[in-house]
Design an enzyme around this catalytic site. Structure first.
Site, PDB file in Angstrom:
ATOM      1  N   PHE A  32       0.851  -1.179   0.000  1.00 48.15           N
ATOM      2  CA  PHE A  32       0.000   0.000   0.000  1.00 48.15           C
ATOM      3  C   PHE A  32       0.895   1.241   0.000  1.00 48.15           C
ATOM      4  O   PHE A  32       1.702   1.405   0.914  1.00 48.15           O
ATOM      5  CB  PHE A  32      -0.824  -0.077   1.278  1.00 48.15           C
TER       6      PHE A  32
ATOM      7  N   LEU B 230       0.851   5.012   0.247  1.00 45.15           N
ATOM      8  CA  LEU B 230       0.174   6.290   0.483  1.00 45.15           C
ATOM      9  C   LEU B 230       1.194   7.353   0.910  1.00 45.15           C
ATOM     10  O   LEU B 230       1.288   8.421   0.297  1.00 45.15           O
ATOM     11  CB  LEU B 230      -0.899   6.101   1.573  1.00 45.15           C
ATOM     12  N   THR B 231       1.987   7.043   1.932  1.00 46.19           N
ATOM     13  CA  THR B 231       2.884   8.027   2.540  1.00 46.19           C
ATOM     14  C   THR B 231       3.994   8.475   1.575  1.00 46.19           C
ATOM     15  O   THR B 231       4.510   7.687   0.795  1.00 46.19           O
ATOM     16  CB  THR B 231       3.514   7.432   3.814  1.00 46.19           C
TER      17      THR B 231
ATOM     18  N   PRO C 169       7.508  11.507   1.206  1.00 44.17           N
ATOM     19  CA  PRO C 169       8.436  12.298   2.023  1.00 44.17           C
ATOM     20  C   PRO C 169       7.760  13.541   2.624  1.00 44.17           C
ATOM     21  O   PRO C 169       8.031  13.908   3.759  1.00 44.17           O
ATOM     22  CB  PRO C 169       9.535  12.689   1.030  1.00 44.17           C
TER      23      PRO C 169
ATOM     24  N   ALA D 265       4.271  13.960   2.845  1.00 41.40           N
ATOM     25  CA  ALA D 265       2.858  13.747   3.177  1.00 41.40           C
ATOM     26  C   ALA D 265       2.688  12.450   3.950  1.00 41.40           C
ATOM     27  O   ALA D 265       2.833  11.364   3.398  1.00 41.40           O
ATOM     28  CB  ALA D 265       2.007  13.705   1.905  1.00 41.40           C
TER      29      ALA D 265
ATOM     30  N   GLN E 202      11.003  -3.611  32.396  1.00 43.85           N
ATOM     31  CA  GLN E 202      11.207  -3.228  33.793  1.00 43.85           C
ATOM     32  C   GLN E 202      11.276  -4.472  34.687  1.00 43.85           C
ATOM     33  O   GLN E 202      12.146  -4.578  35.545  1.00 43.85           O
ATOM     34  CB  GLN E 202      10.051  -2.310  34.240  1.00 43.85           C
ATOM     35  N   ILE E 203      10.380  -5.402  34.444  1.00 43.78           N
ATOM     36  CA  ILE E 203      10.343  -6.628  35.261  1.00 43.78           C
ATOM     37  C   ILE E 203      11.598  -7.472  35.039  1.00 43.78           C
ATOM     38  O   ILE E 203      12.073  -8.140  35.950  1.00 43.78           O
ATOM     39  CB  ILE E 203       9.042  -7.421  34.960  1.00 43.78           C
ATOM     40  N   HIS E 204      12.158  -7.399  33.849  1.00 40.28           N
ATOM     41  CA  HIS E 204      13.389  -8.152  33.571  1.00 40.28           C
ATOM     42  C   HIS E 204      14.633  -7.462  34.141  1.00 40.28           C
ATOM     43  O   HIS E 204      15.733  -8.022  34.061  1.00 40.28           O
ATOM     44  CB  HIS E 204      13.582  -8.336  32.062  1.00 40.28           C
TER      45      HIS E 204
ATOM     46  N   GLU F 204      -0.206   4.114  10.240  1.00 33.72           N
ATOM     47  CA  GLU F 204      -1.664   3.952  10.114  1.00 33.72           C
ATOM     48  C   GLU F 204      -2.425   4.865  11.073  1.00 33.72           C
ATOM     49  O   GLU F 204      -3.392   4.469  11.717  1.00 33.72           O
ATOM     50  CB  GLU F 204      -2.056   2.478  10.286  1.00 33.72           C
TER      51      GLU F 204
HETATM   52  C1  LIG Z   1       7.594   0.902  10.020  1.00 30.99           C
HETATM   53  C2  LIG Z   1       6.672   1.758   9.196  1.00 30.99           C
HETATM   54  C3  LIG Z   1       5.913   1.181   8.181  1.00 30.99           C
HETATM   55  C4  LIG Z   1       5.074   1.948   7.391  1.00 30.99           C
HETATM   56  N1  LIG Z   1       4.387   1.369   6.347  1.00 30.99           N
HETATM   57  C5  LIG Z   1       3.646   2.147   5.516  1.00 30.99           C
HETATM   58  C6  LIG Z   1       3.009   1.590   4.368  1.00 30.99           C
HETATM   59  O1  LIG Z   1       3.098   0.379   4.111  1.00 30.99           O
HETATM   60  N2  LIG Z   1       2.312   2.401   3.541  1.00 30.99           N
HETATM   61  C7  LIG Z   1       2.193   3.724   3.785  1.00 30.99           C
HETATM   62  O2  LIG Z   1       1.567   4.416   2.997  1.00 30.99           O
HETATM   63  N3  LIG Z   1       2.780   4.289   4.859  1.00 30.99           N
HETATM   64  C8  LIG Z   1       3.500   3.532   5.733  1.00 30.99           C
HETATM   65  N4  LIG Z   1       4.123   4.106   6.825  1.00 30.99           N
HETATM   66  C9  LIG Z   1       4.033   5.537   7.001  1.00 30.99           C
HETATM   67  C10 LIG Z   1       3.182   5.973   8.188  1.00 30.99           C
HETATM   68  O3  LIG Z   1       1.841   5.706   7.945  1.00 30.99           O
HETATM   69  C11 LIG Z   1       3.471   7.448   8.459  1.00 30.99           C
HETATM   70  O4  LIG Z   1       4.767   7.512   9.008  1.00 30.99           O
HETATM   71  C12 LIG Z   1       2.455   8.077   9.386  1.00 30.99           C
HETATM   72  O5  LIG Z   1       1.231   8.228   8.752  1.00 30.99           O
HETATM   73  C13 LIG Z   1       2.919   9.428   9.931  1.00 30.99           C
HETATM   74  O6  LIG Z   1       3.325  10.249   8.892  1.00 30.99           O
HETATM   75  P1  LIG Z   1       4.738  11.037   8.966  1.00 30.99           P
HETATM   76  O7  LIG Z   1       5.779  10.042   9.282  1.00 30.99           O
HETATM   77  O8  LIG Z   1       4.873  11.809   7.740  1.00 30.99           O
HETATM   78  O9  LIG Z   1       4.593  11.994  10.201  1.00 30.99           O
HETATM   79  P2  LIG Z   1       3.928  13.432  10.175  1.00 30.99           P
HETATM   80  O10 LIG Z   1       2.614  13.388   9.540  1.00 30.99           O
HETATM   81  O11 LIG Z   1       4.933  14.388   9.625  1.00 30.99           O
HETATM   82  O12 LIG Z   1       3.737  13.693  11.714  1.00 30.99           O
HETATM   83  C14 LIG Z   1       4.804  14.088  12.575  1.00 30.99           C
HETATM   84  C15 LIG Z   1       4.235  14.297  13.966  1.00 30.99           C
HETATM   85  O13 LIG Z   1       3.273  15.341  13.948  1.00 30.99           O
HETATM   86  C16 LIG Z   1       2.046  14.888  14.498  1.00 30.99           C
HETATM   87  N5  LIG Z   1       0.950  15.527  13.801  1.00 30.99           N
HETATM   88  C17 LIG Z   1       0.712  15.565  12.465  1.00 30.99           C
HETATM   89  N6  LIG Z   1      -0.400  16.237  12.214  1.00 30.99           N
HETATM   90  C18 LIG Z   1      -0.915  16.606  13.411  1.00 30.99           C
HETATM   91  C19 LIG Z   1      -2.077  17.330  13.819  1.00 30.99           C
HETATM   92  N7  LIG Z   1      -2.980  17.738  12.922  1.00 30.99           N
HETATM   93  N8  LIG Z   1      -2.255  17.548  15.131  1.00 30.99           N
HETATM   94  C20 LIG Z   1      -1.374  17.077  16.052  1.00 30.99           C
HETATM   95  N9  LIG Z   1      -0.279  16.390  15.719  1.00 30.99           N
HETATM   96  C21 LIG Z   1      -0.051  16.163  14.421  1.00 30.99           C
HETATM   97  C22 LIG Z   1       2.066  13.397  14.257  1.00 30.99           C
HETATM   98  O14 LIG Z   1       1.205  12.744  15.166  1.00 30.99           O
HETATM   99  C23 LIG Z   1       3.506  13.074  14.513  1.00 30.99           C
HETATM  100  O15 LIG Z   1       3.714  12.976  15.902  1.00 30.99           O
HETATM  101  C24 LIG Z   1       4.957   3.332   7.645  1.00 30.99           C
HETATM  102  C25 LIG Z   1       5.689   3.892   8.688  1.00 30.99           C
HETATM  103  C26 LIG Z   1       6.539   3.141   9.467  1.00 30.99           C
HETATM  104  C27 LIG Z   1       7.308   3.785  10.555  1.00 30.99           C
END
Ligand SMILES: Cc1cc2nc3c(=O)[nH]c(=O)nc-3n(C[C@H](O)[C@H](O)[C@H](O)COP(=O)(O)OP(=O)(O)OC[C@H]3O[C@@H](n4cnc5c(N)ncnc54)[C@H](O)[C@@H]3O)c2cc1C
Lengths: 395, 254
Positions: free
Chosen positions: A119, A121-122, A124, A126, A332-334, A362
């Site tokens: 999938f 979606l994400t 750099p 967005a 912590q327990i370990h 997600e």
């Molecule tokens: C191991 C891993 C696997 C992944 N697999 C997939 C995948 O298969 N497909 C896919 O599409 N994506 C995947 N992702 C991406 C993941 O869904 C995103 O990292 C996630 O949606 C957060 O986006 P970002 O990293 O850009 O953080 P950002 O959106 O930049 O957020 C940064 C911080 O700001 C906070 N924030 C953002 N907006 C707000 C708001 N309106 N109010 C308050 N706080 C806010 C967030 O909570 C976070 O703490 C994966 C990520 C990881 C780590």
């Protein structure tokens, strides 16, 4: 639990314990994704749990997908991630949104385990803010020309099929997004792996780039501009697997902690005899029971064909935090041994590292909190969709 | 090839039992997970492997008391074709000989080439049914086998006896009882779990045989917890003298 669910749980538990668990600690240290895991999953039928038989799956109910997720993450999150992206985010998304012809063409081989799916979606720039995505698809005759890049994509470097979200109208925010079925073999596709992650180290996470890919028009999933809605309903299914996986991680943390609390003695008794240690275990159990009920509620709603965005999101939010806290308390327990991992150490530091990312992907903790706040206030309501996830029909 | 597999459903060996309020047996409460008896499961796997190699069918036979269907369905998900379940709590708790006679009544008309079961059931540990059935049916039995070769002509099986491996041959029909090491039972695949639901399971409440209960279990209790032992250290001479002193003066065993 029904008899099939019980048999499924026993089967996946035994399979994971003997075929997968022994290699996990060293794969985790080496940051290596073992591709044979996919073959084993396919062979067991794990890649089409709740997909109906006519589309190549096993036709089990939706709760069964949660059971599989839980049992796999009881061993390691990297195993469950495969179910999240392949079964949850992608295949169940196709089941909901794809045309009959598309399902036969793409969903069937996925459910049969012949093609691995993920999938995209994400990006750099967005993540939480999906509407900000920059990948775009420009109409050109019988094709859409796809350009852009995706980041943090699970299985980016190993999957064959990708559900990709791109802007077909740059002027339109979330309503300008469209979903496409993209395949690795398409010219202009490239991918890479992200190393040195905190957790899910035996899983593959990566990035991919689309350089003028000609995507046939018939690869559009849903309608033009419907991509945002599709992405959100895919998340209803992905989050369900993440929640169930987190429950497995919490149970594994608890079981490891209970075992150690029986073995380790301080001040002349098992540390489990100390009430402050018992409190940590009681809290874990409270979280586990709570998360389990929320997951089963969401699963029941899916089976019945009832919209469950709110309930699934709640289950994901609660369960991933329970896992994180349980793994932390298990460390912590370990005591000192809690931070000694690897093939010769204890698993709890790995659970802790794995649990962390689930509070980001997600829908981060913050996004979950915002959603639940908006639901509570009535600012957010789920309107009926053009296509809903089909309710489960027992075969 | 027609293979009958005797399948007893037993509490999971990891179950933490409670004793019932009368103190006569374990409490049958919802905390108990019921599974295919581990040795019977080797038998189920062996039966399926025979079918896969030589064709034919595998039928499971179970005497039960209400907790069996899930495990029979699991065996079907592994590859058993059909099942017979005699659901009768009195029969299940009767003398082993009554159970063996009931099984004979069910199994004999099936005209199986091979009947296979576990060397024992982990709840009662009688090691009785296989050999008793062989005696009742007047056919050969090879017990506690850890390897098996089946051809159209007959079976070759080995048993791990103390310090040696014994090898036996027999023509059909034959009864085999399975020991650990015979095989690694498979995990059911998901599509098979769904197919298993539709396989025929013939449920009856009696085998039509006499049920006798000459022996009654009157008490069940947990073994007394052992107190921690004493560790002795020193040179070999010191160890011997301390051990002998302990056994004579303290434990009064010598
Ligand atoms: C191991 C891993 C696997 C992944 N697999 C997939 C995948 O298969 N497909 C896919 O599409 N994506 C995947 N992702 C991406 C993941 O869904 C995103 O990292 C996630 O949606 C957060 O986006 P970002 O990293 O850009 O953080 P950002 O959106 O930049 O957020 C940064 C911080 O700001 C906070 N924030 C953002 N907006 C707000 C708001 N309106 N109010 C308050 N706080 C806010 C967030 O909570 C976070 O703490 C994966 C990520 C990881 C780590």
């Amino acid at each position: 639990m029904s008899d099939d669910q019980k048999i499924l749980r026993e089967s996946v538990r035994d399979f994971a314990a003997s075929e997968l668990a022994p290699n996990i600690p060293s794969l985790d240290v080496k940051q290596e994704f073992d591709k044979s895991t996919l073959t084993k999953f396919a062979d067991q039928g794990l890649l089409g749990v709740s997909i109906p038989e006519k589309y190549g799956g096993s036709g089990m109910d939706y709760i069964s997908t949660a059971i599989v997720s839980e049992e796999l993450e009881y061993v390691d999150a990297a195993l469950r991630v495969i179910i999240s992206v392949h079964n949850g985010l992608n295949s169940m998304g196709l089941l909901q949104w794809a045309s009959e012809e598309q399902k036969q063409k793409w969903l069937k081989p996925q459910a049969e385990g012949k093609r691995i799916a993920t999938f995209g979606l994400t990006e750099p720039n967005a993540g939480s803010d999906v509407a900000a995505l920059e990948t775009h698809a420009k109409e050109d005759g019988d094709f859409y020309i796809l350009n852009g890049s995706k980041m943090w994509i699970s299985l980016a470097d190993v999957a064959d099929n990708f559900l990709v979200f791109a802007k077909t109208d740059m002027s339109k925010g979330s309503r300008g997004i469209t979903a496409f079925h993209v395949e690795r073999e398409m010219k202009g596709f490239s991918s890479g792996t992200i190393h040195d992650k905190l957790g899910v180290r035996s899983g593959n996470t990566g990035h991919m780039t689309f350089d003028n890919i000609e995507v046939p028009k018939e690869n559009m999933i849903g309608e033009l501009g419907e991509g945002f809605k599709i992405a959100m309903s895919c998340l209803d299914n992905g989050r369900f697997t993440v929640a169930a996986g987190a429950l497995g991680c919490a149970k594994a943390s608890r079981d490891a902690a209970v075992k150690y609390a029986h073995e380790r003695k301080t001040f002349g008794k098992e540390i489990g005899q100390h009430q402050l240690v018992q409190r940590l275990l009681a809290n874990m159990q409270q979280g586990i029971d709570t998360a389990e009920l929320l997951i089963w509620k969401a699963g029941w709603m899916k089976n019945m064909g009832i919209r469950n965005t709110r309930e699934t999101a709640m289950a994901k939010w609660v369960a991933t935090n329970v896992a994180s806290q349980s793994a932390d308390d298990a460390i912590q327990i370990h005591g000192g041994m809690g931070i000694a991992g690897g093939p010769d150490g204890y698993p709890v530091e790995r659970f802790w590292r794995n649990a962390r990312a689930a509070r980001i992907y997600e829908g981060s903790d913050q996004i979950q909190e915002i959603m639940q706040g908006q639901y509570a206030m009535g600012y957010r309501q789920d309107k009926p969709l053009r296509k809903e996830l089909p309710k489960w029909v027992p075969s | 090839m027609k293979v009958v597999t005797l399948l007893k459903v037993t509490p999971d060996t990891e179950t933490k039992f409670q004793i019932n309020s009368a103190g006569t047996d374990i409490a049958e409460d919802s905390s108990i997970e019921y599974i295919i008896g581990p040795y019977d499961e080797y038998g189920v796997e062996a039966a399926i492997q025979i079918k896969e190699k030589l064709g034919g069918e595998v039928i499971s036979v179970t005497i039960g008391s209400g907790n069996e269907e899930k495990s029979i369905r699991k065996a079907m998900a592994m590859g058993v074709d059909s099942g017979i379940l005699i659901n009768n709590a009195d029969l299940k708790s009767s003398d082993p000989l009554s159970i063996a006679k009931a099984i004979k009544e069910v199994v004999e008309p099936l005209n199986a080439d091979i009947i296979i079961c576990g060397k024992l059931a982990t709840d009662t540990s009688d090691s009785f049914i296989g050999p008793a059935l062989a005696a009742l049916m007047n056919i050969p039995v090879i017990s506690e086998i850890s390897s098996l070769e089946v051809t159209e002509e007959g079976v070759v099986a080995t048993r791990d006896a103390a310090g040696r491996k014994e090898r036996f041959e027999s023509k059909f029909p034959v009864i085999l009882t399975a020991d650990k090491g015979l095989n690694e039972p498979r995990y059911p695949k998901l599509p098979m779990i769904m197919k298993a639901k539709k396989k025929p399971l013939d449920k009856k409440d009696t085998a039509g045989t006499e049920i006798r209960k000459n022996v009654t279990q009157v008490k069940a209790e947990f073994p007394a917890t052992k107190s921690a032992g004493k560790k002795i250290t020193g040179t070999p001479d010191e160890l011997v003298s301390e051990l002998v002193t302990g056994l004579t003066t303290k434990e009064k065993i010598l």
